[in-house]
Motif scaffolding. Sequence first.
Motif, short mmCIF file in Angstrom:
data_model
loop_
_atom_site.label_atom_id
_atom_site.label_comp_id
_atom_site.label_asym_id
_atom_site.label_seq_id
_atom_site.Cartn_x
_atom_site.Cartn_y
_atom_site.Cartn_z
N MET A 1 0.84 -1.19 0.00
CA MET A 1 0.00 0.00 0.00
C MET A 1 0.88 1.25 0.00
SD MET A 1 -3.17 1.16 0.08
CE MET A 1 -4.19 -0.17 0.70
N THR A 2 0.65 2.14 -0.95
CA THR A 2 1.39 3.39 -1.05
C THR A 2 0.62 4.48 -0.31
OG1 THR A 2 2.32 2.79 -3.19
CG2 THR A 2 2.32 5.13 -2.62
N THR A 3 1.28 5.17 0.60
CA THR A 3 0.63 6.18 1.44
C THR A 3 1.07 7.57 1.01
OG1 THR A 3 0.50 4.67 3.32
CG2 THR A 3 0.32 7.03 3.79
N ILE A 4 0.08 8.41 0.72
CA ILE A 4 0.31 9.80 0.31
C ILE A 4 -0.33 10.73 1.33
CG2 ILE A 4 0.01 11.52 -1.51
CD1 ILE A 4 1.61 9.10 -2.42
N ILE A 5 0.40 11.75 1.75
CA ILE A 5 -0.20 12.82 2.56
C ILE A 5 -0.24 14.07 1.69
CG2 ILE A 5 0.00 14.30 4.59
CD1 ILE A 5 1.44 12.05 6.01
N LEU A 6 -1.43 14.63 1.55
CA LEU A 6 -1.62 15.88 0.81
C LEU A 6 -1.80 17.01 1.80
CD1 LEU A 6 -2.21 17.44 -1.87
CD2 LEU A 6 -4.62 16.88 -1.49
N THR A 81 4.32 26.77 2.69
CA THR A 81 4.80 25.43 2.37
C THR A 81 5.76 24.88 3.41
OG1 THR A 81 4.47 25.73 0.00
CG2 THR A 81 6.05 24.06 0.67
N HIS A 82 6.75 25.68 3.81
CA HIS A 82 7.76 25.20 4.76
C HIS A 82 7.11 24.80 6.08
CE1 HIS A 82 11.26 25.23 7.47
NE2 HIS A 82 11.97 24.94 6.40
N ALA A 83 6.24 25.66 6.60
CA ALA A 83 5.59 25.36 7.88
C ALA A 83 4.69 24.13 7.77
CB ALA A 83 4.78 26.56 8.35
N ALA A 84 3.98 23.99 6.65
CA ALA A 84 3.10 22.84 6.46
C ALA A 84 3.91 21.55 6.45
CB ALA A 84 2.31 22.99 5.16
N LEU A 85 5.04 21.56 5.76
CA LEU A 85 5.88 20.37 5.72
C LEU A 85 6.49 20.08 7.09
CD1 LEU A 85 7.65 20.88 2.27
CD2 LEU A 85 5.98 19.11 2.85
N GLN A 86 6.94 21.12 7.78
CA GLN A 86 7.51 20.91 9.11
C GLN A 86 6.51 20.26 10.05
OE1 GLN A 86 9.19 24.66 10.54
NE2 GLN A 86 11.22 23.73 10.39
N LEU A 88 4.51 18.09 9.41
CA LEU A 88 4.36 16.68 9.05
C LEU A 88 5.66 15.91 9.19
CD1 LEU A 88 2.18 17.28 5.87
CD2 LEU A 88 1.41 16.20 8.00
N SER A 89 6.63 16.49 9.89
CA SER A 89 7.95 15.86 10.01
C SER A 89 7.87 14.49 10.67
CB SER A 89 8.90 16.77 10.78
OG SER A 89 8.41 17.02 12.09
#
Length: 272
Positions: A1-6, A81-86, A88-89
């Motif tokens: 199963m491939t897991t994607i987070i949007l 973008t940077h904060a959103a990715l952080q 989800l670290s």
Amino acid sequence: MTTIILAGAGRMGGALLRGWMAALGEGLRIYAVDPHASETLDDIAAAAPGQPQFCHAATAADLPENLIADAIVAACKPQLTHAALQSLSGCAGPDTLVVSVAAGVPLSTLQSVFAAPSPAVRAMPNIGATLGCSATAAAASPDCTVPHRALVERLFRAVGSFSWLAREEDLHTVTALFGSGPAYVFAMCEAMIAAAQAQGLAPDTARALAIATVAGAGRLLQETPEPARLRETVTSPNGTTAAGLQALGDSGLADAVSAAISAAGARSRELS
């Protein structure tokens, strides 16, 4: 199963998600994180029952514990973008791919968000993704593997066609031409409507005819992707179209388009 987070389900993120839900089958699990789009996400999920497994969360804290994604796709505004990715670290493993569709966010930034450098891809779809007719272009970091690239192609081909760029620098021009380009066409259509009304055409008639003209021209370009040939086909010597094209040339259309693409490309570089 491939897991994607949007991360982000606004106009572009929602378009990507709709494409994934409609075109991709089993073997895919999608988590969408957006505090403002719960109703939209419910509608998207309801429209594609039985397709990829899907759930959404208001924030990263609402995701399942110990969730590690195969890819995290950031579809936020560039400044977020940077904060959103952080945020989800905790969902990033050593092989997690970071993908961004935000203009001006460089690969170096995407790779440096998490504790260890991450393979990363910058992609530029456009608003045509909402209709499944985008033509995404993307650049990858050197550490992207063949499976990483295959996953990116799978995701973006769900909303149109896809191609890789050899140089990240080319994304500035792609952004100016393809990402911003629909707005130039819409502005041209607005100007056509206004000009027709100024000549006495009823507003509703002017709008309907201008929109049909632009839509029909787009379809013709899809069938015969040679703009110069199509222009010549509809231009009789010394006819009405020739007169109109001459006026456009005299008004500096080519220079105006060049200036628009140059300005958009310059802004993309400033945002990097």
